[in-house]
Design an enzyme around this catalytic site. Structure first.
Site, short mmCIF file in Angstrom:
data_model
loop_
_atom_site.label_atom_id
_atom_site.label_comp_id
_atom_site.label_asym_id
_atom_site.label_seq_id
_atom_site.Cartn_x
_atom_site.Cartn_y
_atom_site.Cartn_z
N LYS A 83 0.98 -1.09 0.10
CA LYS A 83 0.10 0.02 -0.08
C LYS A 83 0.92 1.09 -0.06
O LYS A 83 1.67 1.49 0.96
CB LYS A 83 -0.93 -0.18 1.14
CG LYS A 83 -1.98 1.20 1.45
CD LYS A 83 -2.62 1.18 2.71
CE LYS A 83 -3.53 2.39 3.04
NZ LYS A 83 -3.96 2.32 4.30
N ASP A 142 1.42 5.11 0.06
CA ASP A 142 0.78 6.23 0.66
C ASP A 142 1.56 7.37 0.30
O ASP A 142 2.51 7.27 -0.11
CB ASP A 142 0.52 5.95 2.15
CG ASP A 142 -0.79 6.91 2.60
OD1 ASP A 142 -1.16 7.48 2.00
OD2 ASP A 142 -0.90 6.37 3.95
N ASN A 180 1.07 11.48 1.68
CA ASN A 180 0.43 12.56 2.79
C ASN A 180 0.55 13.92 2.95
O ASN A 180 0.05 14.40 3.82
CB ASN A 180 0.13 11.78 4.11
CG ASN A 180 -0.52 10.22 4.15
OD1 ASN A 180 -1.75 10.20 4.12
ND2 ASN A 180 0.10 9.31 4.69
N ASP A 189 -10.15 7.73 3.04
CA ASP A 189 -9.94 7.61 4.54
C ASP A 189 -11.45 7.39 5.17
O ASP A 189 -11.52 6.96 6.37
CB ASP A 189 -8.90 8.53 5.22
CG ASP A 189 -7.54 8.46 5.05
OD1 ASP A 189 -7.40 7.28 4.71
OD2 ASP A 189 -6.66 9.08 5.32
C1 DGJ Z 1 -3.43 7.78 5.35
C2 DGJ Z 1 -3.93 6.65 4.60
O1 DGJ Z 1 -5.15 6.96 3.92
C3 DGJ Z 1 -4.18 5.59 5.93
O2 DGJ Z 1 -5.10 4.56 5.33
C4 DGJ Z 1 -3.41 5.19 6.60
O3 DGJ Z 1 -2.21 4.34 5.88
C5 DGJ Z 1 -2.50 6.46 7.18
N1 DGJ Z 1 -2.09 7.34 6.17
C6 DGJ Z 1 -1.17 5.89 7.91
O4 DGJ Z 1 -0.60 7.00 8.15
#
Ligand code: DGJ
Length: 741
Positions: free
Chosen positions: A473, A475, A477, A545
């Protein structure tokens, strides 16, 4: 599929359903003549144009008041030469001039779909034909417009390339992937906008004079404006009316806009956002825009979606994953957040395997000093305090339970307090003499710098080579702020956003080359980079999320306009929901997650026995329907954005038409509601269907024209047990009975 009429100077791209027509105008520029339902018969240039002597315009030719680019419908318009609308391209040459005059030079027609240096769709020689039209300017630049039409799908893939064949440097300030001038403005624009945990809500507005657009300047395709648009005729809906859909195959900054001019012509264009973009093109260099996928439907949004779904499944997602379904996942994020040990993870996985779940995904917190979101990113080595036996040991224990193992990474980011930061403060995006903003305490690594990407790649290889990992996965952010690269020259700073995303694509490619069997799910704080280019590498994406069943109805509904269910990661999480605090039934949460990849994201060890029994049943049911859901045809029966937002209904029909699955959702229970009939779609009028739990088989015509009876929750006397309270869902499994009426 592609014809050129030399006498009329008209190109005609067509398949059995659509036509796209381009003409060469008297000044050598290209005119956009038509895009829509298939045209037949001879196509003459004058069928699409009229004498345009309108007075008070700027005109191209002396003594000819009839030819002004401003009054023409253009295919790839330029700046500064009688057209005052937004141009499709903008270059700057060495003396600061932006005046370029690209004239038609030549064309070629190829079988199939050549790839480009970016993630792009693919098609065999038997599936697609490509037209390339070359335009030349006398000062050494060549533009190539590329159009691929697919034989059995109403898709045209467009992109643009510019090559410097001269001896001087030119700068590209804008290079749209697509531009076309539609003949009128009687369209509604559907855009898909939102934010974190509220991705891709629908907004529909009639076009008006001036410019209306969606864009991203975040370095990611974003949760705020999805890089797609649909234009639909006023009154067009799911099943009827004209609609044009377009979506950009790109994960960085984008712009898609509609400009309605004073002639009521609508100029549609899309590509990399020209804001904060400038690309230095040296002699002999070439630059390619990302691909824009364009579709036309004469039968409403449903046909548009079915086309895009088949296209994504067969021409975007890697062939490796074509005939597969997706595993049912248990992810520990909402179960443990950063607080876990190896034993806790194994206990969760054990519970999951007992319930029939197929893959365990270890989320954030397994590396470096990552015990909160304050630090750790960039140190891609295992945290031995939590996982004394490393990923190797943990992945083995999970496999021993009969489950696959997945691992979370966020390779584009860096935290302070890490070894990486100690050694490479200069690797952050940002100016050395200015403050750099953080987001979630993290900063973005400069992926325009190859050294940075290689370093992260090597760290990941160390982990992945030594463990048994089936799934990643990936990510992301934090969006890019203070966009400045310490390694790019002054006149190349405008390249940073694009070079960054090229770095991301490079890392994807390297990982996929080395680990071809690892399934990758992309994620960007949920659905912040849910685009076709990501899909090219990662065949599924974390949709949002927000795992609340009610909110997910809207998010998944809109996402399905372009993306098939098999791409949408959907999990059942705990209640009260962690994003909105809502209590919904386990049943409804499961019934929403069914329309996606399906999985769980909660602490199974804390559940009551009755809940575990229910989950076991959900998993069993999903397995029995998974092939249908992941490869069938999806129908949006009731929209959560319409009426009073209280009902939604979805249906899938298998490609062979033998099976269907329907779910009806109700957000709030209402008193004394009328009886509802849910009209199904995609069935055979004359076939009989057996619905699980019903005594009699029912005809397709009844189910589609009269509809499935939805009894009110409360008829004034008794409350039906299956329809208790708020947040209900009712499912119907439908099988064709083996004879026709
Ligand atoms: C954001 C992701 O969308 C979540 O599902 C999770 O993986 C968190 N980050 C983890 O920090």
């Amino acid at each position: 599929m592609i014809e050129f009429d030399l006498k009329e100077k008209v190109f005609h791209l067509k398949n059995n359903e659509i036509s796209y027509v381009i003409g060469i105008l008297e000044n050598g520029h290209l005119g956009h003549f038509y895009f829509g339902k298939k045209l037949s018969g001879p196509l003459m240039s004058n069928m699409f144009r009229i004498d345009q002597n309108k007075g008070l315009t700027s005109n191209v030719f002396e003594n000819n008041p009839s030819f002004s680019l401003n009054n023409e419908r253009l295919e790839y318009p330029c700046y500064g030469s009688t057209d005052f609308r937004e141009p499709a391209f903008d270059f700057e040459d060495k003396d600061g001039s932006h005046i370029y005059n690209f004239k038609y030079s030549d064309y070629e027609i190829l079988s199939g779909k050549p790839s480009i240096d970016l993630p792009s769709s693919y098609g065999l020689e038997s599936e697609a034909s490509t037209l390339r039209i070359k335009l030349k300017d006398k000062f050494g630049l060549e533009i190539t417009l590329s159009y691929t039409i697919f034989e059995s799908l109403n898709i045209i893939a467009r992109h643009t390339q510019v090559r410097n064949t001269g001896n001087e440097v030119h700068y590209i300030d804008r290079l749209m992937s697509l531009s076309m001038d539609l003949k009128d403005s009687n369209w509604e624009m559907m855009q898909f906008s939102g934010d974190w945990i509220r991705e891709r809500h629908q907004y529909v507005t009639p076009l008006r004079p001036g410019i209306q657009s969606v864009y991203s300047h975040r370095g990611a395709s974003s949760a705020n404006h999805h890089p797609s648009l649909i234009l639909k005729r006023l009154g067009a809906n799911e099943t009827q009316g004209e609609a044009i859909g377009m979506t950009l195959m790109y994960s960085g900054n984008h712009l898609i806009q509609c400009e309605v001019d004073s002639n009521s012509i609508t100029r549609v264009m899309g590509g990399i956002s020209p804001s904060y973009f400038k690309w230095k093109l040296q002699p002999n260099e070439m630059f390619q825009s990302p691909e824009m996928l364009l579709s036309y439907s004469g039968k409403g949004l449903e046909q548009l979606s079915h086309t895009f779904h088949d296209f994504v499944r067969n021409h975007i997602i890697s062939k490796k994953w074509h005939n597969t379904t997706r595993p049912i996942v248990l992810n520990n994020w909402e179960a443990t957040y950063f607080d876990f040990t190896e034993d806790k993870i194994v206990e969760l996985a054990k519970q999951g395997s007992e319930l029939g779940i197929e893959m365990f995904v270890l989320d954030d917190g397994w590396f470096g000093n990552r015990n909160s979101d304050q630090t750790g990113l960039g140190d891609w080595f295992v945290n031995r305090d939590k996982l004394p036996n490393g990923i190797e040991g943990l992945s083995k224990r999970v496999h021993d339970l009969g489950m696959q193992f997945g691992l979370w990474i966020e390779p584009e980011m860096i935290n302070k307090g890490t070894l990486l930061y100690e050694n490479h403060q200069d690797w952050l995006i940002g100016h050395p003499d200015r403050a750099i903003s953080h987001g979630r305490n993290q900063y973005v690594l400069d992926y325009s710098n190859q050294e940075v990407v290689d370093h992260i790649l090597n760290q990941l290889i160390n982990v992945l080579d030594n463990a048994n990992v089936d799934y990643i996965k990936w990510d992301m952010n934090k969006n890019i702020t203070e966009a400045y690269s310490k390694t790019l020259a002054r006149d190349q700073q405008g390249e940073l956003f694009h070079r960054y995303i090229l770095g991301v694509y490079y890392l994807y490619e390297k990982l996929i080359d080395r680990y071809p069997n690892i399934l990758i799910e992309s994620c960007a704080s949920g659905g912040g980079r849910f685009d076709l280019a990501m899909m090219y590498y990662a065949p599924q994406a974390w949709t949002s999320d927000n795992t609340d069943a009610v909110e997910r109805l809207k998010i998944q509904h809109t996402t399905s306009l372009f993306f098939p269910l098999i791409t949408m990661a959907s999990h059942i999480s705990d209640v009260p929901n962690h994003q909105v605090g809502r209590m919904t039934s386990l049943k409804m949460r499961g019934d929403v997650a069914n329309f996606g990849t399906f999985g769980y994201e909660l602490d199974l060890t804390k559940l009551q026995d009755a809940e575990k029994v229910e989950i076991k049943e959900q998993v069993k049911t999903f397995k029995s329907l998974r092939e249908l859901i992941h490869h069938g045809e999806f129908y949006r029966l009731i929209s959560p954005f319409e009426n009073d937002y209280n009902n939604t209904a979805w249906q899938v029909v298998s490609k062979d038409g033998n099976q269907s699955f329907v779910t009806w959702y109700q957000v709030l229970s209402r008193p004394n509601e009328p009886i509802k009939y849910l009209k199904l779609r995609g069935l055979e009028v004359d076939a009989l269907y057996q619905i699980t739990g019903f005594d009699e088989a029912i005809s397709g015509s009844y189910l589609m024209y009269q509809g499935l009876l939805i009894e009110p929750s409360f008829n004034g006397v008794e409350i039906k047990e299956y329809a208790l309270g708020d947040f209900q869902s009712r499912t119907f499994v439908i099988k064709k009975v083996n004879y026709n009426l």
